[in-house]
Each structure stands twice: as structure tokens, then as C-alpha cells.
Design a protein around this motif. Structure first.
Motif: not given
Length: 196
Positions: A101-103, A106-108, A142-144, A169-170
Motif C-alpha cells: 500500500m505504501r506504493g 493514490y490508487e487506494f 483523508r484528502p490525497y 481493497g476487496a
């Protein structure tokens, strides 16, 4: 799958590909009153094993941190040949299960927005598991960049959100599986699922 050994919870969530039904395979939380309490890795591994015994699992995405031995070695050696969708096929080396998830922040975040929309429009069903509901209630927006992800109310908060992360995630993995163009089922009776 989102795991922690001591500070946070560990969760394993499934989602049927056909209708998007989200169900709980396990939520493990260390004892908050015992600073030495840890998640039972054997119990988690057994839940993963049972999922592969009971369902036709086509994808299994797992965060890496604190579970490297299982996510990078044990589970791929057992299950990679059964997976139709790999978590990081372009990674070097390609990863059948490890989705760090650290990489993929944005996708998450984009997956969080999509899952939120599905919740608001009531376009998926779930098993109503109490720990998952509590984790979802604990999650904070949480804004990203130009998206919204989720996080704990504070980094040291005792209120866990790991199962909420797995629900997102699922649902994300289900969308990936549906968009893959791959034949996923083994006949009409098979219950095809993705794990997160």
C-alpha cells in the motif's frame, strides 16, 4: 488482506466477483490491555488456507508490511498458480499477492472514492460483521491529491480501521478482475471470489 502484528488489527475480507457480496473471513485484534499481545499468525494463515479450500479464489491482494514472510514467500508458493489476477504483475519480480500500500496510495484513494459511491448508492451487499462495521465507523476521510482516502483519527488512535481498508481493497480487486477480460469461473456452481 491488511495485517499488523501488534499495534493494529489484521483483516481478511472476501468479495464475490459475480454480485460483489463482501464477507468477512477474519478480523484479529491484539488485546489493547496487553502491550505484548500480538496477532496469532497461525490463525491468520489457517483462515487464508480455508478460503482457498472453500472458494475459487481468483485474486488475493495483501499489504506487505509486517507480513513479508507470508505475503512474499509462503502464500505465493502455495497459491500463485491458482490466481488468475496477480497483485503486481509489472513489479520486479512480478508479485502474485504482494500489493504494498505504501506504493499505491493514490490508487487506494481512488478505490476509496469508488467504494464510498457504491456504499452511498447501496450497490453492494455485505455480511454485516460487527468488527468490520466498527472499523468502517472508525475511518476518517483523508484528502490525497485530488482524491479522498481513509485513515485513523490519529496515528496512535486505538480505534482500528484495517477491516475497512480491506473492504475497499476487496471491492477494488473485484473491479480489476471484472475489467481483466479473463475467464474467471469454473462453471455455474463455482463461487468465484477475490480476497483483500
Amino acid at each position: 488482506f491488511d495485517g499488523s502484528r501488534s499495534r493494529d488489527a489484521t483483516a481478511l475480507i472476501g468479495c464475490t466477483v459475480t454480485d460483489g457480496y463482501v464477507f468477512t473471513l477474519g478480523v484479529w485484534e491484539p488485546d489493547p490491555n496487553d502491550p505484548n499481545s500480538t496477532v496469532d499468525a497461525g490463525a491468520v494463515d489457517l483462515a487464508v488456507m480455508k478460503a482457498f479450500e472453500n472458494y475459487h479464489v481468483v485474486a488475493f491482494f495483501a499489504d506487505v508490511r509486517e507480513w513479508e514472510q507470508f505475503v512474499l514467500t509462503e502464500w505465493p508458493s502455495r497459491y500463485k498458480d491458482r490466481l488468475k489476477i496477480w497483485a503486481a504483475p509489472q513489479a520486479r519480480p512480478p508479485q502474485p499477492i504482494a500489493w504494498d500500500m505504501r506504493g499505491h496510495v493514490y490508487e487506494f484513494a481512488k478505490a476509496t472514492e469508488a467504494c464510498y459511491e457504491e456504499i452511498v448508492t447501496q450497490s453492494f451487499r455485505h455480511d454485516g460483521h460487527s468488527a468490520v462495521a466498527r472499523h468502517i465507523a472508525n475511518a476518517r476521510r483523508r484528502p490525497y491529491r485530488d482524491a479522498i482516502a481513509i485513515g485513523k483519527e490519529s496515528p496512535d488512535s486505538p480505534h482500528k480501521i484495517d477491516a475497512a481498508v480491506c473492504v475497499i481493497g476487496a471491492r477494488m480487486v473485484r473491479r480489476i478482475a471484472l475489467g481483466s477480460g479473463k475467464r474467471l469461473g469454473r462453471g455455474k456452481a463455482a463461487k468465484v471470489i477475490v480476497l483483500s
